[in-house]
Write an enzyme that holds these catalytic residues in place. Structure first.
Site, short mmCIF file in Angstrom:
data_model
loop_
_atom_site.label_atom_id
_atom_site.label_comp_id
_atom_site.label_asym_id
_atom_site.label_seq_id
_atom_site.Cartn_x
_atom_site.Cartn_y
_atom_site.Cartn_z
CB CYS A 118 -0.99 -0.03 1.17
SG CYS A 118 -2.35 1.16 1.00
CG HIS A 222 -3.67 -3.47 3.15
ND1 HIS A 222 -2.69 -3.03 4.01
CD2 HIS A 222 -4.22 -2.36 2.59
CE1 HIS A 222 -2.66 -1.71 3.99
NE2 HIS A 222 -3.57 -1.28 3.14
CD GLU A 224 -1.27 -5.95 5.45
OE1 GLU A 224 -1.30 -4.75 5.76
OE2 GLU A 224 -1.01 -6.34 4.29
#
Length: 251
Positions: A118, A222, A224
């Site tokens: 990001c 993202h 994660e």
């Protein structure tokens, strides 16, 4: 039998406090998912090293075999010639910019593996002379869920270039991803190529033009995040860990 030492992955900490008066709630989100990044690096077989500003930063950078440049607030527009007073800007933190750019520039100069996420993608682009859209115009793809929805992520697909390192890590040329950004790449930086896009054309991935150097992958989404598919969280972190492992011990 001696054990193989784990590669050390440097991760610059988030410097904005979540609970400061008047703090944008997105800061707390960035700080929370930072912890997820640290966990995923560790689960991928590497040793996270949290990097903070200070006189010994160069020595700590020298200990690392690879790096993650995480998400967070907006990049200072002065770094790419943009206006400083745009009303959509949030959490512009000059110390954070300095720390993150020092990590990215060290990784590039030392030809060490780097995963940008990001804001990390945006700063990689700025470090290479590129620019950013200060605030994305509405499109057919929602990149940042409106606050009133209460949703943390906007979910949409991205298309990956089949010859990219990102596509090889996932074994796919299309992915469902979790998105949460209001800025994006405008002019692509020198030596970089676009390796992923959303359906509206928004740049979702960058990698070096030359494929023979260090493993450098940056994504606008993202990885994660725990949505949309938990199995999609690990591949980029595993690929980073493998790239940071000495050649004779590589995955």
């Amino acid at each position: 039998m001696s054990s193989t030492p784990a590669p050390v992955i440097g991760i610059p900490v988030r410097l904005s406090a979540s609970n400061a008066p008047g703090t944008d709630p997105r800061v707390a989100g960035a700080n929370r998912i930072f912890d997820d990044i640290v966990t995923l690096v560790r689960e991928s077989g590497a040793t996270p090293l949290l990097l903070t500003p200070g006189a010994d930063l160069d020595a700590r950078l020298a200990r690392c075999h690879g790096f993650v440049a995480p998400g967070g607030g907006d990049v200072d527009p002065a770094l790419y010639g943009g206006p400083a007073d745009h009303p959509a800007l949030y959490d512009v933190n000059h110390e954070q910019d300095g720390l993150d750019l020092a990590v990215i520039r060290h990784a590039l100069a030392a030809e060490l593996p780097l995963l940008g996420i990001c804001r990390g993608l945006q700063l990689l682009n700025v470090a290479r002379g590129g620019t950013l859209h200060l605030d994305l115009a509405p499109s057919a793809v929602v990149h940042d869920p409106p606050a009133e929805t209460g949703e943390e992520w906007a979910l949409h697909d991205v298309r990956l270039e089949p010859d990219s390192r990102c596509a090889r890590a996932f074994g796919a040329d299309r992915l469902p991803i979790a998105s949460g950004h209001h800025q994006a790449v405008d002019r692509v930086g020198q030596g970089l190529r676009v390796t992923a896009r959303a359906a509206d054309g928004c740049v979702e991935g960058l990698e070096p033009v030359a494929d023979g150097g260090a493993w450098v992958v940056a994504v606008q989404w993202h990885p994660e995040a725990e949505v949309p598919e938990p199995a999609l969280r690990a591949p980029l972190f595993r690929a980073l860990c493998c790239a940071a492992t000495p050649a004779e011990l590589a995955c």
